[in-house]
Structure formats: structure tokens, C-alpha cells
Design a protein around this motif. Structure first.
Motif, PDB file in Angstrom:
ATOM      1  N   MET A 153       0.920  -1.131  -0.013  1.00  0.00           N
ATOM      2  CA  MET A 153       0.070   0.125  -0.098  1.00  0.00           C
ATOM      3  C   MET A 153       0.856   1.245   0.170  1.00  0.00           C
ATOM      4  SD  MET A 153      -2.747   1.124   2.618  1.00  0.00           S
ATOM      5  CE  MET A 153      -4.028  -0.389   2.220  1.00  0.00           C
TER       6      MET A 153
ATOM      7  N   THR B  17       1.259   5.570  -0.047  1.00  0.00           N
ATOM      8  CA  THR B  17       0.722   6.768   0.226  1.00  0.00           C
ATOM      9  C   THR B  17       1.409   7.926  -0.498  1.00  0.00           C
ATOM     10  OG1 THR B  17       1.801   7.161   2.229  1.00  0.00           O
ATOM     11  CG2 THR B  17      -0.127   6.174   2.520  1.00  0.00           C
TER      12      THR B  17
ATOM     13  N   THR C  70      -4.563   7.053   4.841  1.00  0.00           N
ATOM     14  CA  THR C  70      -4.427   5.690   4.725  1.00  0.00           C
ATOM     15  C   THR C  70      -4.812   4.860   5.943  1.00  0.00           C
ATOM     16  OG1 THR C  70      -2.505   5.797   3.038  1.00  0.00           O
ATOM     17  CG2 THR C  70      -2.797   3.556   4.408  1.00  0.00           C
TER      18      THR C  70
ATOM     19  N   ARG D 136      -8.653   5.091   6.065  1.00  0.00           N
ATOM     20  CA  ARG D 136      -9.347   4.333   5.208  1.00  0.00           C
ATOM     21  C   ARG D 136      -9.193   2.931   5.859  1.00  0.00           C
ATOM     22  NH1 ARG D 136      -9.117   8.447   2.754  1.00  0.00           N
ATOM     23  NH2 ARG D 136      -9.683   9.383   0.850  1.00  0.00           N
TER      24      ARG D 136
ATOM     25  N   THR E 152      -7.495  -7.016   5.286  1.00  0.00           N
ATOM     26  CA  THR E 152      -6.280  -6.749   4.404  1.00  0.00           C
ATOM     27  C   THR E 152      -5.296  -7.325   4.364  1.00  0.00           C
ATOM     28  OG1 THR E 152      -5.741  -4.902   5.770  1.00  0.00           O
ATOM     29  CG2 THR E 152      -7.347  -4.088   4.093  1.00  0.00           C
TER      30      THR E 152
ATOM     31  N   VAL F 178      -5.981  -4.713  -5.282  1.00  0.00           N
ATOM     32  CA  VAL F 178      -5.713  -3.334  -5.586  1.00  0.00           C
ATOM     33  C   VAL F 178      -3.999  -3.213  -5.864  1.00  0.00           C
ATOM     34  CG1 VAL F 178      -5.851  -0.944  -4.887  1.00  0.00           C
ATOM     35  CG2 VAL F 178      -7.643  -2.573  -4.173  1.00  0.00           C
TER      36      VAL F 178
ATOM     37  N   LEU G 197      -5.125   0.912  -8.927  1.00  0.00           N
ATOM     38  CA  LEU G 197      -4.732   1.972  -8.426  1.00  0.00           C
ATOM     39  C   LEU G 197      -3.886   2.978  -9.272  1.00  0.00           C
ATOM     40  CD1 LEU G 197      -5.409   4.274  -6.174  1.00  0.00           C
ATOM     41  CD2 LEU G 197      -3.451   3.061  -4.686  1.00  0.00           C
TER      42      LEU G 197
ATOM     43  N   SER H 168      -7.939   6.984  -6.974  1.00  0.00           N
ATOM     44  CA  SER H 168      -7.846   7.536  -5.377  1.00  0.00           C
ATOM     45  C   SER H 168      -8.434   6.502  -4.622  1.00  0.00           C
ATOM     46  CB  SER H 168      -8.358   8.819  -5.076  1.00  0.00           C
ATOM     47  OG  SER H 168      -8.306   8.932  -3.732  1.00  0.00           O
ATOM     48  N   LEU H 169      -7.692   5.994  -3.515  1.00  0.00           N
ATOM     49  CA  LEU H 169      -8.361   4.956  -2.658  1.00  0.00           C
ATOM     50  C   LEU H 169      -9.871   5.497  -2.161  1.00  0.00           C
ATOM     51  CD1 LEU H 169      -5.373   3.937  -0.327  1.00  0.00           C
ATOM     52  CD2 LEU H 169      -6.559   2.722  -2.121  1.00  0.00           C
TER      53      LEU H 169
ATOM     54  N   LEU I  90     -12.366   3.408  -3.849  1.00  0.00           N
ATOM     55  CA  LEU I  90     -12.510   2.069  -3.719  1.00  0.00           C
ATOM     56  C   LEU I  90     -13.816   1.486  -3.223  1.00  0.00           C
ATOM     57  CD1 LEU I  90     -10.771  -0.745  -3.802  1.00  0.00           C
ATOM     58  CD2 LEU I  90      -9.998   0.023  -1.609  1.00  0.00           C
TER      59      LEU I  90
END
Length: 132
Positions: A1, A3, A12, A15, A26, A86, A107, A123-124, A127
Motif C-alpha cells: 500500500m 501513500t 491511509t 481508510r 487486508t 488493488v 490504483l 484514489s483510494l 475503492l
């Protein structure tokens, strides 16, 4: 992930908290090594807040081999069809995940991905539209 930009760590973390509140779990599948990824997660405040980290050392195979995704799912105890991947790299992340039977979203923060890709977010924040 990853940022980026100002407030990336806070965004982050927020989210990730929302995903957890929604009952979603996750994990990280990376071609990096475990120590490198744990350090990244620690620096952005997500160490201990993200599920397992799967690396080629753990799985015996790396992306873009679809078996990397299949083996990560098996280790995670989830069938591929139940996982949404993702990733920022279309070739390594999206196409390989789909070949393994996962749903996949790109992404694409820079807007440089394939123009016809319907499962693309910049952008997240977007999602949520791809979760089922």
C-alpha cells in the motif's frame, strides 16, 4: 500500500479503519522482502493494522506469476474469487490477479493506465465503489 502527498499516512490509516469497521480484512502481496515491507508499514503507521504480508520468500513465487496470488490466498485461507486485489502496476498486479481468479482494481494515481480499463481508480476514496 502506498501513500502520497500531504496527509498520506493519516488518510491511509483512516481508510484502513473504515475497512476494518466494515468487516473487511487486508493483506499485502509484494515482490519486496518482508523486512522492507514491515518497515514501510511501520513508517506509515500501519504495522500491526494490516493483515499478513506475503513475499516471494513466503510463497516461492513472485508477481506477475498468477500463482503468487493463488498461494497468498491459500495461505490467507480465502478462495481467490472472494478477494479484491488493488495494485498500481497493471501488468504485475491487475492482469496477474485476474489470471489467478481474483477481482482486481488498478490504483492509477497518475491516470496513465489503459484507457479502456473499467476497474481503475485514481484514489483510494473510490475503492468503495468496487467492494461487494
Amino acid at each position: 500500500m502506498r501513500t502520497s502527498g500531504r496527509g498520506g499516512r493519516t488518510t491511509t490509516c483512516r481508510r484502513r479503519s473504515r475497512l476494518a469497521a466494515a468487516g473487511l480484512v487486508t493483506a499485502v502481496l509484494t515482490n519486496g522482502d518482508t523486512a522492507q515491507q514491515r518497515d514501510k508499514l511501520r513508517r506509515i503507521g500501519l504495522d500491526g493494522r494490516i493483515g499478513p504480508v506475503f513475499t516471494p520468500a513466503d510463497l516461492g513465487v513472485a508477481k506477475p506469476d498468477p500463482d503468487a496470488f493463488r498461494r497468498a490466498c491459500a495461505h490467507w485461507g480465502l478462495p481467490p474469487h472472494a478477494v479484491l486485489s488493488v495494485g498500481d502496476r497493471y501488468d504485475l498486479d491487475v492482469l496477474a490477479a485476474r489470471a489467478a481468479g481474483l477481482d482486481a482494481v488498478q490504483l492509477d494515481r497518475l491516470g496513465a493506465g489503459p484507457a479502456g480499463e473499467p476497474q481503475r481508480i485514481t484514489s483510494l476514496r473510490e475503492l468503495g465503489n468496487h467492494l461487494r
